[in-house]
Write a protein that holds these residues in place. Sequence first.
Motif, mmCIF file in Angstrom:
data_model
loop_
_atom_site.group_PDB
_atom_site.id
_atom_site.type_symbol
_atom_site.label_atom_id
_atom_site.label_comp_id
_atom_site.label_asym_id
_atom_site.label_seq_id
_atom_site.Cartn_x
_atom_site.Cartn_y
_atom_site.Cartn_z
ATOM 1 N N ILE A 140 -4.367 -3.745 -4.578
ATOM 2 C CA ILE A 140 -3.862 -2.453 -3.823
ATOM 3 C C ILE A 140 -3.385 -1.380 -4.738
ATOM 4 C CG2 ILE A 140 -1.922 -1.862 -2.428
ATOM 5 C CD1 ILE A 140 -2.028 -4.570 -1.085
ATOM 6 N N ALA A 148 2.418 1.883 -3.533
ATOM 7 C CA ALA A 148 1.422 2.196 -4.530
ATOM 8 C C ALA A 148 1.028 3.775 -4.049
ATOM 9 C CB ALA A 148 0.267 1.282 -4.390
ATOM 10 N N GLN A 149 0.710 3.857 -2.812
ATOM 11 C CA GLN A 149 0.184 5.478 -2.576
ATOM 12 C C GLN A 149 1.520 6.432 -2.915
ATOM 13 O OE1 GLN A 149 -1.039 4.732 1.628
ATOM 14 N NE2 GLN A 149 -2.989 4.179 0.960
ATOM 15 N N LYS A 209 0.733 9.385 -5.633
ATOM 16 C CA LYS A 209 0.750 10.814 -5.128
ATOM 17 C C LYS A 209 1.723 11.462 -5.948
ATOM 18 C CE LYS A 209 1.840 13.416 -0.971
ATOM 19 N NZ LYS A 209 2.709 13.555 0.320
ATOM 20 N N LYS A 220 0.766 -1.238 0.002
ATOM 21 C CA LYS A 220 0.017 0.029 -0.037
ATOM 22 C C LYS A 220 0.805 1.136 -0.288
ATOM 23 C CE LYS A 220 -4.329 -0.750 2.459
ATOM 24 N NZ LYS A 220 -5.120 -0.490 3.579
ATOM 25 N N THR A 236 -6.688 0.398 -5.952
ATOM 26 C CA THR A 236 -7.352 0.859 -5.049
ATOM 27 C C THR A 236 -6.490 2.412 -4.737
ATOM 28 O OG1 THR A 236 -8.066 -0.987 -4.025
ATOM 29 C CG2 THR A 236 -8.277 0.745 -2.385
ATOM 30 N N ALA A 237 -5.155 2.278 -4.659
ATOM 31 C CA ALA A 237 -4.644 3.523 -4.278
ATOM 32 C C ALA A 237 -4.787 4.669 -5.640
ATOM 33 C CB ALA A 237 -2.897 3.241 -4.405
#
Length: 340
Positions: A279, A239-240, A244, A236, A282-283
């Motif tokens: 994941i 991916a985040q 970003k 996560k 979803t990110a």
Amino acid sequence: MHRATLYQKLASDLVKCTACAHYCHIQPDNTGVCGIRKNIKGELFLLPYARPAAVNIDPIEKKPLFHFLPGTQIFSLGTVGCNFACAFCQNWDISQLSKGKAKFDLEKLGEDWPPQKIVDYCLEHNIPSIAYTYNEPTIFIEYAYDTAKLANQAGLKNVFVSNGYGSAEAYDFIDGYLDAINIDLKSFQPEFYQKICHANIKPVLANIKRLHDAGVWVEVTTLVVPGQNDSVGELKAIAQFLAKIDPDIPWHISRFFPQYKMEDSLPTPLETLELAYKIGKTAGLNYVYVGNCPDSKWESTDCPKCKKRLIERTGYEIGTINLKNGQCQFCKTKIAGKWE
Ligand code: SF4
């Protein structure tokens, strides 16, 4: 052997190499961590200049680059040596060769490929791009630079396949000649980078953003190794971090197979790869791919807006491409990448 450009002379014939984020201080008659940049009488030399240890013509999908000239071939080369020593390295036979106890003449290993010969070969065989790959390209930056400059002048593209551990000096040096890069983001834990790669995660994260912001086409790969970097929290976080910077950065999730110092480990379970894919989506990442995996459902590119298939892929094979001028042929959404 070739005199290096990226280094500083210090007192007592000591030199500081500025090609990668290790910034090695090198005593006379020694090499830095990569094993291929040597201090000779207070000057730094790149030993395997124009002597790649591996040369192949690969599909560009193998790098992997999925949003950059899809379906084309790429001239691929790498020298011996590396600034990392990952326990799961796929190219350890060349990347670690310069560091072992056995002594090799690094100036004579490999084949003779001066920059002009590479460019001429590509032009003669209609190969539109060159990949500096198999080991970390910034450690042989002067060779990459000389080749990339000539290639650029001849209308060819240049690609790094990299661990992202280059120095600011190396990226400044090659600025304007580097078109695309695939960077390995091996983990999101500083301890993983320290223990497994003997390096620091910070330059890798900074370089992904830096190169993206500089307009170099960036794709990122994570080899998911069971028990090492496969927790939900870590996937996560990766991916985040990418989303970003830009949700259009393609994220390649790659399946691990036992090799080198990790021959006793198991291959990545398919469920973990599926979880990582979910994941990523979803990110908010628009393009998540699962590779190194037979019958992967997630190798093709779909339009993030209308969801129709834009590029069909099976392994390194390309099927129909439904893109025109970088846009989805169905709903006209602009698709991130360099397509022509
Ligand atoms: S390229 Fe990196 S590892 Fe190699 S000598 Fe220079 S600073 Fe050290």
